[in-house]
Design a protein around this motif. Structure first.
Motif, PDB file in Angstrom:
ATOM      1  N   PHE A   8       8.542   0.529  32.221  1.00 35.43           N
ATOM      2  CA  PHE A   8       7.777   0.092  31.060  1.00 35.43           C
ATOM      3  C   PHE A   8       6.620   1.048  30.795  1.00 35.43           C
ATOM      4  CE2 PHE A   8       4.234  -2.346  29.260  1.00 35.43           C
ATOM      5  CZ  PHE A   8       4.808  -2.744  28.069  1.00 35.43           C
ATOM      6  N   LEU A   9       5.884   1.415  31.837  1.00 34.04           N
ATOM      7  CA  LEU A   9       4.777   2.359  31.684  1.00 34.04           C
ATOM      8  C   LEU A   9       5.258   3.723  31.198  1.00 34.04           C
ATOM      9  CD1 LEU A   9       2.603   1.468  34.795  1.00 34.04           C
ATOM     10  CD2 LEU A   9       2.097   0.995  32.395  1.00 34.04           C
ATOM     11  N   THR A  10       6.418   4.127  31.683  1.00 27.99           N
ATOM     12  CA  THR A  10       6.994   5.395  31.249  1.00 27.99           C
ATOM     13  C   THR A  10       7.315   5.368  29.761  1.00 27.99           C
ATOM     14  OG1 THR A  10       7.951   5.703  33.438  1.00 27.99           O
ATOM     15  CG2 THR A  10       8.859   7.036  31.666  1.00 27.99           C
ATOM     16  N   VAL A  11       7.833   4.247  29.302  1.00 23.78           N
ATOM     17  CA  VAL A  11       8.230   4.116  27.896  1.00 23.78           C
ATOM     18  C   VAL A  11       7.020   4.128  26.965  1.00 23.78           C
ATOM     19  CG1 VAL A  11       9.195   2.472  26.241  1.00 23.78           C
ATOM     20  CG2 VAL A  11      10.437   3.006  28.315  1.00 23.78           C
ATOM     21  N   ILE A  12       5.900   3.575  27.393  1.00 23.86           N
ATOM     22  CA  ILE A  12       4.740   3.511  26.500  1.00 23.86           C
ATOM     23  C   ILE A  12       3.782   4.691  26.671  1.00 23.86           C
ATOM     24  CG2 ILE A  12       4.871   1.011  26.279  1.00 23.86           C
ATOM     25  CD1 ILE A  12       2.425   0.854  28.155  1.00 23.86           C
ATOM     26  N   LEU A  13       4.038   5.571  27.631  1.00 20.32           N
ATOM     27  CA  LEU A  13       3.129   6.685  27.921  1.00 20.32           C
ATOM     28  C   LEU A  13       2.958   7.634  26.732  1.00 20.32           C
ATOM     29  CD1 LEU A  13       1.375   8.046  30.073  1.00 20.32           C
ATOM     30  CD2 LEU A  13       3.383   9.374  30.715  1.00 20.32           C
ATOM     31  N   ILE A  14       4.033   8.117  26.170  1.00 15.63           N
ATOM     32  CA  ILE A  14       3.932   9.081  25.063  1.00 15.63           C
ATOM     33  C   ILE A  14       3.302   8.446  23.822  1.00 15.63           C
ATOM     34  CG2 ILE A  14       5.253  10.512  23.442  1.00 15.63           C
ATOM     35  CD1 ILE A  14       7.032  11.305  25.781  1.00 15.63           C
ATOM     36  N   GLY A  66       2.343   7.487  16.498  1.00 19.57           N
ATOM     37  CA  GLY A  66       2.234   6.861  17.808  1.00 19.57           C
ATOM     38  C   GLY A  66       2.349   5.347  17.712  1.00 19.57           C
ATOM     39  N   LEU A  67       1.706   4.756  16.705  1.00 24.41           N
ATOM     40  CA  LEU A  67       1.825   3.310  16.495  1.00 24.41           C
ATOM     41  C   LEU A  67       3.271   2.910  16.193  1.00 24.41           C
ATOM     42  CD1 LEU A  67      -1.337   2.504  14.329  1.00 24.41           C
ATOM     43  CD2 LEU A  67      -0.921   1.851  16.717  1.00 24.41           C
ATOM     44  N   ILE A  68       3.901   3.671  15.313  1.00 21.15           N
ATOM     45  CA  ILE A  68       5.303   3.389  14.956  1.00 21.15           C
ATOM     46  C   ILE A  68       6.193   3.564  16.173  1.00 21.15           C
ATOM     47  CG2 ILE A  68       7.261   4.205  13.574  1.00 21.15           C
ATOM     48  CD1 ILE A  68       5.133   4.930  11.394  1.00 21.15           C
ATOM     49  N   LEU A  69       5.977   4.628  16.910  1.00 17.83           N
ATOM     50  CA  LEU A  69       6.778   4.908  18.108  1.00 17.83           C
ATOM     51  C   LEU A  69       6.575   3.848  19.182  1.00 17.83           C
ATOM     52  CD1 LEU A  69       8.762   7.116  18.898  1.00 17.83           C
ATOM     53  CD2 LEU A  69       6.871   8.390  19.879  1.00 17.83           C
ATOM     54  N   THR A  93      16.870   7.792  27.080  1.00 21.52           N
ATOM     55  CA  THR A  93      17.143   7.947  25.648  1.00 21.52           C
ATOM     56  C   THR A  93      15.871   7.731  24.845  1.00 21.52           C
ATOM     57  OG1 THR A  93      19.362   7.089  26.043  1.00 21.52           O
ATOM     58  CG2 THR A  93      18.623   7.191  23.761  1.00 21.52           C
ATOM     59  N   ILE A  94      15.131   6.717  25.185  1.00 19.59           N
ATOM     60  CA  ILE A  94      13.875   6.442  24.476  1.00 19.59           C
ATOM     61  C   ILE A  94      12.902   7.601  24.693  1.00 19.59           C
ATOM     62  CG2 ILE A  94      11.887   4.890  24.323  1.00 19.59           C
ATOM     63  CD1 ILE A  94      13.780   2.664  25.362  1.00 19.59           C
TER      64      ILE A  94
END
Length: 128
Positions: A8-14, A66-69, A93-94
């Motif tokens: 989860f942290l990896t997905v929201i990092l970028i 970033g908000l959209i992503l 993939t994400i």
């Protein structure tokens, strides 16, 4: 459970990085042209005016994208976890989609720089 938290942290990092630096670039940004930190392209580093313009423009793009992503990434993670979707079995993939979006964010800023400044860094149009 720890694996899910790390993923989860990896997905929201970028997206969070884009939002944070987007706000920083819009509001403050690096004050002086430097080769270490900031939006550094040959066009943005022509002079102080191009440097500040590029950071404000890139900051807006990173904040919005970033908000959209972030919303997209969270929706995909939630959907893939609840629906057991094989498409997003791993978060790779994400992450790849996020990297593509991050890299593509350079294009609108470079287009805006080319539209507003000549090749020497002089404004094409006076400031309003």
């Amino acid at each position: 459970m720890e694996t899910n938290a790390v993923m989860f942290l990896t997905v929201i990092l970028i997206p969070l990085t884009m939002i944070g630096f987007g706000l920083y670039f819009m509001k403050i940004g690096p004050k002086r042209i430097n080769h270490i930190f900031g939006y550094r392209t040959s066009r943005s580093m022509k002079n102080q005016d191009t440097w500040q313009f590029a950071h404000k423009h890139c900051g807006r793009i990173w904040f919005l994208w970033g908000l959209i992503l972030l919303a997209f990434s969270l929706a995909v993670v939630i959907y893939s976890r609840t629906a057991k979707s094989p498409l997003f079995e791993s978060d790779d993939t994400i992450f790849i989609i996020q990297l593509i979006v991050l890299i593509l964010s350079i294009l609108p800023t470079e287009i805006a720089l080319r539209k507003n400044f000549d090749k020497y860094g002089n404004r094409k149009y006076p400031r309003v």
